[in-house]
Design a protein around this motif. Sequence first.
Motif, mmCIF file in Angstrom:
data_model
loop_
_atom_site.group_PDB
_atom_site.id
_atom_site.type_symbol
_atom_site.label_atom_id
_atom_site.label_comp_id
_atom_site.label_asym_id
_atom_site.label_seq_id
_atom_site.Cartn_x
_atom_site.Cartn_y
_atom_site.Cartn_z
ATOM 1 N N ARG A 46 -5.018 9.484 -5.079
ATOM 2 C CA ARG A 46 -6.377 9.549 -4.525
ATOM 3 C C ARG A 46 -7.279 8.422 -5.019
ATOM 4 N NH1 ARG A 46 -8.983 14.861 -5.744
ATOM 5 N NH2 ARG A 46 -10.578 13.980 -4.422
ATOM 6 N N VAL A 47 -6.721 7.449 -5.741
ATOM 7 C CA VAL A 47 -7.513 6.321 -6.236
ATOM 8 C C VAL A 47 -7.866 5.420 -5.056
ATOM 9 C CG1 VAL A 47 -7.487 4.262 -7.700
ATOM 10 C CG2 VAL A 47 -6.460 6.386 -8.526
ATOM 11 N N GLU A 48 -9.151 5.114 -4.931
ATOM 12 C CA GLU A 48 -9.603 4.180 -3.890
ATOM 13 C C GLU A 48 -9.678 2.790 -4.506
ATOM 14 O OE1 GLU A 48 -13.209 5.443 -1.910
ATOM 15 O OE2 GLU A 48 -12.704 7.538 -2.365
ATOM 16 N N THR A 49 -9.127 1.799 -3.799
ATOM 17 C CA THR A 49 -9.059 0.429 -4.300
ATOM 18 C C THR A 49 -9.835 -0.501 -3.378
ATOM 19 O OG1 THR A 49 -6.844 0.890 -5.140
ATOM 20 C CG2 THR A 49 -7.467 -1.421 -4.964
ATOM 21 N N ARG A 50 -10.661 -1.376 -3.980
ATOM 22 C CA ARG A 50 -11.393 -2.381 -3.207
ATOM 23 C C ARG A 50 -11.322 -3.721 -3.923
ATOM 24 N NH1 ARG A 50 -13.623 1.902 -2.854
ATOM 25 N NH2 ARG A 50 -15.583 2.204 -3.871
ATOM 26 N N PRO A 51 -10.613 -4.682 -3.328
ATOM 27 C CA PRO A 51 -10.582 -6.014 -3.937
ATOM 28 C C PRO A 51 -11.914 -6.736 -3.720
ATOM 29 C CG PRO A 51 -9.278 -5.984 -1.910
ATOM 30 C CD PRO A 51 -9.796 -4.588 -2.131
ATOM 31 N N SER A 52 -12.238 -7.656 -4.643
ATOM 32 C CA SER A 52 -13.451 -8.462 -4.474
ATOM 33 C C SER A 52 -13.230 -9.459 -3.336
ATOM 34 C CB SER A 52 -13.779 -9.208 -5.770
ATOM 35 O OG SER A 52 -12.779 -10.170 -6.048
ATOM 36 N N SER A 53 -14.306 -10.042 -2.858
ATOM 37 C CA SER A 53 -14.185 -10.977 -1.736
ATOM 38 C C SER A 53 -13.314 -12.180 -2.081
ATOM 39 C CB SER A 53 -15.571 -11.430 -1.269
ATOM 40 O OG SER A 53 -16.266 -12.034 -2.348
ATOM 41 N N GLY A 54 -13.349 -12.611 -3.339
ATOM 42 C CA GLY A 54 -12.519 -13.742 -3.754
ATOM 43 C C GLY A 54 -11.118 -13.348 -4.184
ATOM 44 N N GLY A 55 -10.887 -12.044 -4.308
ATOM 45 C CA GLY A 55 -9.573 -11.559 -4.690
ATOM 46 C C GLY A 55 -9.274 -11.634 -6.181
ATOM 47 N N ASN A 56 -10.253 -12.053 -6.988
ATOM 48 C CA ASN A 56 -10.021 -12.174 -8.425
ATOM 49 C C ASN A 56 -10.219 -10.855 -9.181
ATOM 50 O OD1 ASN A 56 -9.491 -14.939 -8.303
ATOM 51 N ND2 ASN A 56 -11.670 -15.405 -8.299
ATOM 52 N N TYR A 57 -10.994 -9.949 -8.602
ATOM 53 C CA TYR A 57 -11.304 -8.671 -9.240
ATOM 54 C C TYR A 57 -10.961 -7.532 -8.295
ATOM 55 C CZ TYR A 57 -13.732 -11.338 -12.770
ATOM 56 O OH TYR A 57 -14.019 -12.221 -13.785
ATOM 57 N N VAL A 58 -10.842 -6.349 -8.860
ATOM 58 C CA VAL A 58 -10.589 -5.162 -8.047
ATOM 59 C C VAL A 58 -11.463 -4.029 -8.582
ATOM 60 C CG1 VAL A 58 -8.623 -4.362 -9.422
ATOM 61 C CG2 VAL A 58 -8.789 -3.700 -7.036
#
Length: 89
Positions: A46-58
């Motif tokens: 149930r963990v929701e994941t969202r990468p940053s726009s640059g892909g360096n962070y989540v």
Amino acid sequence: MSPVNESLFEFPCDFPIKVMGKAHPDFADTVASVVRQFDASFDATRVETRPSSGGNYVGLTVTVRAISREQLDDIYRALTGHPMVKVVL
């Protein structure tokens, strides 16, 4: 005079925690294992994941079954103390 309950929550309750860190293949699993130390029923699916726009962070949203304020404090301390974690909200 009766003691004042300072908690704004009624326990037990589902409580979302946002965790941010550098993008790493093991980040979500690592956060899940830290949370599981304090909530044995934690469901990592149930963990929701969202990468940053640059892909360096989540950013992750993990929902725990909180049974007390102390348990939440322990989870926050464990997450903020982990070297992979940058921010916990």
